[in-house]
Design an enzyme around this catalytic site. Structure first.
Site, PDB file in Angstrom:
ATOM      1  CG  ASP A 200    -107.730 -47.913  36.014  1.00  0.00           C
ATOM      2  OD1 ASP A 200    -107.083 -47.869  34.956  1.00  0.00           O
ATOM      3  OD2 ASP A 200    -107.862 -48.945  36.686  1.00  0.00           O
TER       4      ASP A 200
ATOM      5  CG  ASP B 101    -114.153 -52.701  34.162  1.00  0.00           C
ATOM      6  OD1 ASP B 101    -113.918 -53.449  33.199  1.00  0.00           O
ATOM      7  OD2 ASP B 101    -113.538 -52.762  35.252  1.00  0.00           O
TER       8      ASP B 101
ATOM      9  CD  GLU C 130    -112.250 -56.228  33.321  1.00  0.00           C
ATOM     10  OE1 GLU C 130    -111.380 -57.087  33.503  1.00  0.00           O
ATOM     11  OE2 GLU C 130    -112.145 -55.031  33.680  1.00  0.00           O
TER      12      GLU C 130
END
Ligand code: NAG
Length: 233
Positions: A35, A124, A126
Site C-alpha cells: 500500500d 483506514d 486507526e
C-alpha cells in the site's frame, strides 16, 4: 500507514523487524501486496510487478479536505502493469460525518467496479496521528461513525468497504464492537510473525499488513489470506 504515536504498536513494529524473512517464507504461497500514499511519489510499478507483487492499495483521500496528489499516477501505474488494485481513505472521525467522508472518497478515486481488477475501497481507521487516539469520540459514537461510512459506501458502490485497523485500536476505540465482521472484510495491521488475535466479529482476516516496510518495494507490506483466484473474486 500506521501512526507511530501509539506505544503498543511501536512495540509490535520493533518485534516485526526482528524477523521479516520468516514472515516472507511463511506466506510465499499467498498473493503479496503493497500500500502506498503520497509518501511514495515515484513508484516504479514495473519493478514492483517484477518483484512478485500482485495487488496494491493506494491512498485516495483523508477526511473531507485532502486528496493524495499522487493518486492518479499511482493508480494508473498499478493498472498499467496489471496489478489488482484499490484505494483507501484515511478516516478523520473528528472533522466530518462518516457519510460525508464516504461520499468524498467515492468522488475522488474510491469507487468500485466488478471488473475483476478492482478491490473494494478500504477505510483506514486507526490511531489518530494528530491528536486523541479515538478522535475525541466515545466508543458508541465511533461505531456509529464507522457504520455511517460503511453504509454510505455500500449504497454508492454496491459493496461494503474493507476495514483496515489494529486489534488494539478497535478494542480501545469501538469497545471491540463485533457488528462489522459479517459485512466488512478485515485488513488487519500487525507487525509480527503471526496475525494474532483479531478484533471481535471477524473469524478470519482478508488482508494482513505484516510490516511497515515492503522493501525493496515501496510502502507497507501486505498479504492476501487466500489464493490468486480468491483475490480476483
Ligand atoms: C456495536 O455497537 C453498537 C452501537 O454502539 C451496539 O448497539 C451493538 O450492540 C454493538 N454490537 C456488538 C456485537 O458489539
Amino acid at each position: 500507514m500506521v501512526s507511530i504515536k501509539a506505544p503498543s504498536f511501536l512495540a509490535m513494529a520493533v518485534t516485526a523487524l526482528a524477523s521479516p524473512s520468516d514472515v516472507t517464507l511463511a506466506k510465499r504461497a499467498n498473493p503479496y501486496g503493497i500500500d502506498v500514499s503520497g509518501h511514495q511519489p515515484s513508484v516504479n510499478w514495473k519493478t514492483v510487478k517484477a518483484n512478485g507483487i500482485v495487488f496494491a492499495y493506494i491512498k485516495a483521500t483523508e477526511g473531507t479536505g485532502f486528496k493524495n496528489p499522487e493518486f492518479n499516477s499511482q493508480y494508473t501505474g498499478a493498472t498499467n502493469v496489471g496489478l489488482t488494485r484499490g484505494s483507501y481513505h484515511f478516516a478523520r472521525p473528528d472533522v466530518s460525518t462518516g457519510a460525508a467522508q464516504a461520499t468524498y472518497f467515492v468522488a475522488n478515486g474510491g469507487g468500485w467496479s466488478s471488473d475483476g481488477i478492482t478491490l473494494p475501497g478500504a477505510l483506514d481507521i486507526e490511531y489518530n496521528p494528530y491528536g486523541a487516539t479515538c478522535y475525541g469520540k466515545t466508543q458508541a459514537a465511533m461505531v456509529t461513525w464507522i457504520r455511517d461510512f460503511s453504509n454510505t459506501y455500500k449504497s454508492k458502490t454496491g459493496v461494503y468497504p474493507v476495514i483496515y485497523t489494529t486489534t488494539d485500536w478497535w478494542k480501545t476505540c469501538t469497545g471491540n464492537n463485533g457488528s462489522f465482521g459479517s459485512t466488512n472484510p478485515l485488513w488487519i495491521a500487525r507487525y509480527a510473525s503471526a496475525v494474532g488475535t483479531l478484533p471481535n466479529g471477524w473469524s478470519f482476516h482478508t488482508f494482513w499488513q505484516y510490516s511497515n516496510s515492503a522493501s525493496p518495494n515501496p510502502g507497507d507490506a501486505n498479504v492476501f489470506n487466500g489464493d490468486l483466484a480468491g483475490l480476483k473474486r
